[in-house]
Each structure stands twice: as structure tokens, then as C-alpha cells.
Design a protein around this motif. Structure first.
Motif, PDB file in Angstrom:
ATOM      1  N   TRP A 177       0.837  -1.207   0.000  1.00 30.19           N
ATOM      2  CA  TRP A 177       0.000   0.000   0.000  1.00 30.19           C
ATOM      3  C   TRP A 177       0.867   1.251   0.000  1.00 30.19           C
ATOM      4  O   TRP A 177       0.588   2.210  -0.718  1.00 30.19           O
ATOM      5  CB  TRP A 177      -0.918   0.023   1.228  1.00 30.19           C
ATOM      6  CG  TRP A 177      -2.143  -0.826   1.077  1.00 30.19           C
ATOM      7  CD1 TRP A 177      -2.441  -1.959   1.774  1.00 30.19           C
ATOM      8  CD2 TRP A 177      -3.245  -0.625   0.172  1.00 30.19           C
ATOM      9  NE1 TRP A 177      -3.646  -2.476   1.359  1.00 30.19           N
ATOM     10  CE2 TRP A 177      -4.160  -1.668   0.383  1.00 30.19           C
ATOM     11  CE3 TRP A 177      -3.524   0.349  -0.794  1.00 30.19           C
ATOM     12  CZ2 TRP A 177      -5.345  -1.786  -0.328  1.00 30.19           C
ATOM     13  CZ3 TRP A 177      -4.698   0.238  -1.510  1.00 30.19           C
ATOM     14  CH2 TRP A 177      -5.599  -0.822  -1.276  1.00 30.19           C
ATOM     15  N   ILE A 178       1.933   1.216   0.807  1.00 27.52           N
ATOM     16  CA  ILE A 178       2.824   2.382   0.863  1.00 27.52           C
ATOM     17  C   ILE A 178       3.440   2.649  -0.509  1.00 27.52           C
ATOM     18  O   ILE A 178       3.458   3.778  -0.993  1.00 27.52           O
ATOM     19  CB  ILE A 178       3.919   2.174   1.929  1.00 27.52           C
ATOM     20  CG1 ILE A 178       3.283   2.210   3.315  1.00 27.52           C
ATOM     21  CG2 ILE A 178       5.012   3.215   1.822  1.00 27.52           C
ATOM     22  CD1 ILE A 178       4.215   1.855   4.431  1.00 27.52           C
ATOM     23  N   ILE A 207       0.754   4.156  -2.800  1.00 29.20           N
ATOM     24  CA  ILE A 207       0.426   5.554  -2.463  1.00 29.20           C
ATOM     25  C   ILE A 207       1.575   6.486  -2.866  1.00 29.20           C
ATOM     26  O   ILE A 207       1.351   7.544  -3.449  1.00 29.20           O
ATOM     27  CB  ILE A 207       0.095   5.673  -0.960  1.00 29.20           C
ATOM     28  CG1 ILE A 207      -1.251   4.988  -0.694  1.00 29.20           C
ATOM     29  CG2 ILE A 207       0.057   7.118  -0.514  1.00 29.20           C
ATOM     30  CD1 ILE A 207      -1.522   4.681   0.747  1.00 29.20           C
ATOM     31  N   ILE A 239       1.450   7.071  -6.609  1.00 27.17           N
ATOM     32  CA  ILE A 239       0.423   8.034  -7.018  1.00 27.17           C
ATOM     33  C   ILE A 239       0.857   9.456  -6.656  1.00 27.17           C
ATOM     34  O   ILE A 239       0.645  10.404  -7.415  1.00 27.17           O
ATOM     35  CB  ILE A 239      -0.935   7.657  -6.383  1.00 27.17           C
ATOM     36  CG1 ILE A 239      -1.415   6.336  -7.001  1.00 27.17           C
ATOM     37  CG2 ILE A 239      -1.974   8.749  -6.597  1.00 27.17           C
ATOM     38  CD1 ILE A 239      -2.580   5.706  -6.298  1.00 27.17           C
ATOM     39  N   TYR A 240       1.530   9.563  -5.512  1.00 25.90           N
ATOM     40  CA  TYR A 240       2.071  10.857  -5.085  1.00 25.90           C
ATOM     41  C   TYR A 240       3.063  11.396  -6.123  1.00 25.90           C
ATOM     42  O   TYR A 240       3.014  12.556  -6.513  1.00 25.90           O
ATOM     43  CB  TYR A 240       2.750  10.652  -3.730  1.00 25.90           C
ATOM     44  CG  TYR A 240       3.284  11.890  -3.060  1.00 25.90           C
ATOM     45  CD1 TYR A 240       2.425  12.852  -2.552  1.00 25.90           C
ATOM     46  CD2 TYR A 240       4.661  12.090  -2.918  1.00 25.90           C
ATOM     47  CE1 TYR A 240       2.919  13.981  -1.929  1.00 25.90           C
ATOM     48  CE2 TYR A 240       5.159  13.211  -2.296  1.00 25.90           C
ATOM     49  CZ  TYR A 240       4.283  14.159  -1.797  1.00 25.90           C
ATOM     50  OH  TYR A 240       4.777  15.275  -1.177  1.00 25.90           O
ATOM     51  N   TYR A 277       1.266  12.375  -9.326  1.00 24.31           N
ATOM     52  CA  TYR A 277       0.610  13.677  -9.164  1.00 24.31           C
ATOM     53  C   TYR A 277       1.588  14.807  -9.466  1.00 24.31           C
ATOM     54  O   TYR A 277       1.284  15.732 -10.223  1.00 24.31           O
ATOM     55  CB  TYR A 277       0.063  13.804  -7.736  1.00 24.31           C
ATOM     56  CG  TYR A 277      -0.246  15.219  -7.315  1.00 24.31           C
ATOM     57  CD1 TYR A 277      -1.409  15.846  -7.728  1.00 24.31           C
ATOM     58  CD2 TYR A 277       0.646  15.932  -6.515  1.00 24.31           C
ATOM     59  CE1 TYR A 277      -1.685  17.150  -7.356  1.00 24.31           C
ATOM     60  CE2 TYR A 277       0.382  17.232  -6.136  1.00 24.31           C
ATOM     61  CZ  TYR A 277      -0.783  17.843  -6.552  1.00 24.31           C
ATOM     62  OH  TYR A 277      -1.042  19.133  -6.194  1.00 24.31           O
ATOM     63  N   SER A 294      -9.503   2.669 -12.527  1.00 24.92           N
ATOM     64  CA  SER A 294      -9.935   2.035 -11.269  1.00 24.92           C
ATOM     65  C   SER A 294     -10.915   0.901 -11.556  1.00 24.92           C
ATOM     66  O   SER A 294     -10.851  -0.171 -10.946  1.00 24.92           O
ATOM     67  CB  SER A 294     -10.621   3.013 -10.334  1.00 24.92           C
ATOM     68  OG  SER A 294     -10.162   4.289 -10.519  1.00 24.92           O
TER      69      SER A 294
END
Lengths: 326, 122
Positions: free
Chosen positions: B56-57, B60, B63-64, B67, B96
Motif C-alpha cells: 500500500w505504501i 500511495i 500516485i504521489y 501527481y 480504477s
């Protein structure tokens, strides 16, 4: 002259025409929609990879154990360091690209040229690294034994360190020799022989008491299952049908063949994007040098190829995560 | 068309922004690689929604990074809301959906292989 109505009386109103609500030129907008569709293509590939991985979630290869090489450091275990370096090179070429775009906004031809040059250089280094990564992967590392069920068995010593086929195999009398082109009457070549046949590996395995077999199945700690000596002998005698070294679209010494298929397909498709990005960058680079955009009064073309180049970097961020990290 | 929206910033702040984003991307990548090599036990042993916390880390952080690349390098932050949403919302929604559907299906097939009368390792 007055045959066609050229004025509608609605100029300046919302639907009077000539409005540009997105405030972007045609070319830039189309580049964005191309990028969106290309992003969906890549997502399709990565989602398909996820699908196959979830199908074999308890026997998928561990990426750290596959990509352990670094150029010029032979025999040194360096999991993922080289991929991390490649990622840096690509991110940095993205930075020089955006600096070129920024210099273009200020009509500084010299700076645009310099930064475009650095971007192209970074792209070429990345594609070269990718080629090296592929050749290392294709050549293989330790080698493994294939089974009837299409799985592979790898060898480890009692400490859990990998043992290569070269260390196990002993020569066996009466094995088929390779029929080479220069021995044939009509210059026919026979089927390639593996470097080590299954019989040679079996013979060597019986002699080496401290070598065990490791299967593809993952334990609860996320490590590969190591069989006992008895189980190892049984697996080798009952299930093994051949040897494999390296990876291609059919066989893969690191584990499931699908892993190799997706590796070649996704990193290959991405590498193709980098390659075409480099070509487009070179074209724009020469246009900058001969002053095309200076005369046009706008460096927007640099911005458009910049968008494509950043997109290639964006995709790599995801490929890096889902292929190497997760 | 020469004067797009990024023009309005002065030169210094635009390049400063680029280098800041580069620093963020580098640090995040280093953290990712470090976590990938160390693999802290408390992150690999903890599960959240059937996935390791470590994974998960990674997702995330990815995606960071995405962005920042899209907003700063691809100038999405200076585009109009309409263009930004046309690109980002479309992509995020379709991706998604695709991921959800394919991972669910993949997991189902895994269950069939494991519990059903199907032999794939013979």
C-alpha cells in the motif's frame, strides 16, 4: 459580397463561436487526449499483469531475486539498484525537458538547445540500460529444472543460497552431442542442446548431499519453499523433464513463464515509447537549432513533445512500482 | 498561442518549482527503494484489505509521484479546470474500474485453482 452572412450578431456570446473554453491550442489538446488513450493502453497491460499475478499469487517470482545485477559489478548481489538508477536517469531527463520548455517560454534558444540535448542523452542512456537489463534477464543466472506441470525447480544449498546448474551437473557418458552445421552433409544443424542436460544434473544432484530443491510456492513469510533432501530427490526423479537457463516467451528459469512474458511486453512497450520519444526529441532538437521556432515566435512544439516525454516518465513510475517493488 | 498560462509566472519561480519537484521525486524514489530492500517486518506482516501494508505504501507513494509529474512537469496545474478534469477524471475512473474487475477475477481463478478440482501442478 453580401451573399453569405459573415456576421451572426452573436459575437461575444457563449455560443457565438470562436470560444476556446479549454484555453489550449488544438495540438496541445490532441496531445493530451493521445496521452490519455495511451495511458489507458498501459493500464490495460498493467491490469492484465495484476490479473495473472493474482491468479498465481502464491507462486509468483520475487522481483528482488530476479533483477540482482549491476553493470561491471559481476557476482555482486545488488537487488534493484540498477533499476533505481534507471528511474533516476529518466526522472532527471524529465527535469531537463521541463527546463527546456520553460526556457522556450522565454524564447531563449541556446538554453532550449542545451536542455533538449541533455534530455535526449538521458533517453538514450535509459534505452541502453533497458537493453542491458533484457540481455541479463534472457541470459539467466543460475538455471533451473522444468517439471511436467510447467513449473520450475531451483537449487539452493543448506544456507538457502542459490546454486547454479553449472555447480551441480557432472558429465555423463553416452549423452547426445550437438549436431553442428559444419558436421552435416547438407549443412543442416541439429536441435540445440542445453548446456547441462537433465541426466547430468540428476547425476550431480545425487552426489551433492548439501543441495536442496526450492519450488515456486511461497511460504507465509513470502519466501520460496525449500524441500527436504528426500522430497528434493523425489521431486527431481518424478517431476523433472528438462533444464532451462534464462528466460524467453516460453520458458523462464526465474519462475512462471507469464512473468517473463509480461516483463518483455510491458517494459518492451515502454522502451518503444522511450525510443520513439528520443526520435521525436531529436527532430524537435534540430528544429530548435535551425531556428524554426524562433521564427515562428513560439516554442509550443517543445512543450508538446515535452508532454509526451513526461508521460513516458509517468508510465515508468508505475512500471517500476508494479514490476520491481510490489 | 505563444503566451500560454505558464507565461505569467516570472522565470525564477518556475525553475525553482521544477527543482523542488525534482527533489520530492528523488526523495520518494530513494524511500521506495530503501523500503524495498530492507522490507521492514512490521510492514510486511501487517495486512490492510488483503494486501501487505508495504505494498500500500508503494502504491500511495507512486500516485504521489504521478501527481507531481502530471501537475508540475506536464503543467496540469496551469491548465483550465475543464481540460484537467477531462484528462484526469476519465483516466482515473476507467483505470480504477479495470483494476477492480481484473483483480477480482484473478483472485477468483486463484480460488478455483486452489479449492476446485483443477490440477495445474501435476
Amino acid at each position: 459580397m453580401e451573399a453569405t452572412v459573415v456576421r451572426t450578431g452573436t459575437e461575444g456570446k457563449t455560443w457565438g463561436g470562436g470560444n476556446e473554453p479549454l484555453k489550449a491550442s488544438y495540438g496541445k489538446m490532441m496531445m493530451w487526449f493521445f496521452i490519455l488513450s495511451d495511458a489507458l493502453t498501459f493500464s490495460g497491460f498493467l491490469a492484465a499483469y495484476g490479473f495473472s499475478r493474482f491468479k498465481f499469487i502464491d507462486s509468483w517470482p520475487i522481483a528482488d531475486e530476479v533483477f540482482t545485477h549491476f553493470p561491471f559489478l559481476h557476482g555482486v548481489e545488488a537487488p534493484m539498484y540498477y533499476v533505481a538508477l534507471m528511474t533516476f536517469i529518466l526522472i532527471f531527463s524529465s527535469v531537463t525537458m521541463v527546463l527546456a520548455v520553460d526556457a522556450g517560454h522565454h524564447m531563449k534558444k541556446g538554453k532550449v538547445t542545451f536542455y533538449m540535448f541533455l534530455t535526449i542523452l538521458g533517453g538514450l542512456i535509459f534505452v541502453g540500460s533497458q537493453a542491458w537489463e533484457w540481455s541479463t534477464f534472457i541470459k539467466g543466472d543460475y538455471g533451473a529444472v522444468t517439471t511436467k506441470g510447467g513449473n520450475i525447480l531451483q537449487f539452493v544449498n543448506t544456507e538457502g543460497e542459490r546454486v547454479g546448474l553449472a555447480e551441480i551437473a557432472v558429465p555423463v557418458e553416452g549423452e547426445r552431442t550437438e549436431h553442428e552445421r559444419n558436421n552435416g552433409i547438407w549443412f543442416d544443424a541439429g536441435q540445440d542442446l542445453p548446456s547441462y542436460s537433465l541426466a547430468e544434473v540428476k547425476a550431480g544432484f545425487i552426489q551433492k548431499e548439501d543441495v536442496l530443491i526450492r519450488t515456486q510456492v511461497l511460504t507465509e513469510d513470502g519466501e520460496k519453499t525449500v524441500l527436504t533432501r528426500e522430497e528434493s530427490l523425489a521431486a527431481l526423479n518424478n517431476d523433472a523433464i528438462g533444464t532451462v537457463e534464462g528466460a524467453n516467451l516460453v520458458e523462464n528459469e526465474y519462475g512462471h513463464p507469464l512473468f517473463a512474458d509480461f516483463f518483455f511486453f510491458i517494459t518492451g512497450f515502454h522502451g518503444f515509447h522511450v525510443f520513439s520519444g528520443v526520435i521525436i526529441n531529436i527532430i524537435i532538437f534540430f528544429n530548435v537549432i535551425i531556428g524554426t521556432y524562433d521564427r515562428r515566435g513560439s516554442y509550443e512544439m517543445v512543450e508538446k513533445v515535452g508532454l509526451y516525454w513526461h508521460f513516458v516518465d509517468l508510465v515508468w513510475v508505475f512500471v517500476f512500482t508494479f514490476f520491481y517493488l510490489v | 498561442m505563444a503566451h500560454d498560462t505558464t507565461q505569467h509566472q516570472d522565470h525564477g519561480s518556475a525553475t525553482k518549482r521544477i527543482w523542488t519537484v525534482f527533489a520530492i521525486l528523488s526523495v520518494v524514489t530513494i524511500v521506495e527503494v530503501a523500503l524495498g530492500i530492507i522490507k521492514p517486518a512490521f510492514l510486511t506482516d501487517t495486512y490492510l484489505l488483503a494486501m501487505k501494508l508495504l505494498n500500500w505504501i508503494f502504491i500511495i507513494l507512486t500516485i504521489y509521484k504521478a501527481y507531481y509529474i502530471a501537475w508540475a512537469f506536464m503543467h496540469l496545474e496551469h491548465e483550465t479546470k475543464g481540460l484537467r478534469r477531462a484528462v484526469v477524471w476519465t483516466g482515473v475512473f476507467l483505470v480504477s474500474y479495470l483494476i477492480f474487475i481484473l483483480l477480482t477475477e484473478g483472485n477468483y481463478i486463484y480460488e478455483v485453482y486452489r479449492n476446485g478440482h483443477v490440477a495445474w501442478d501435476f
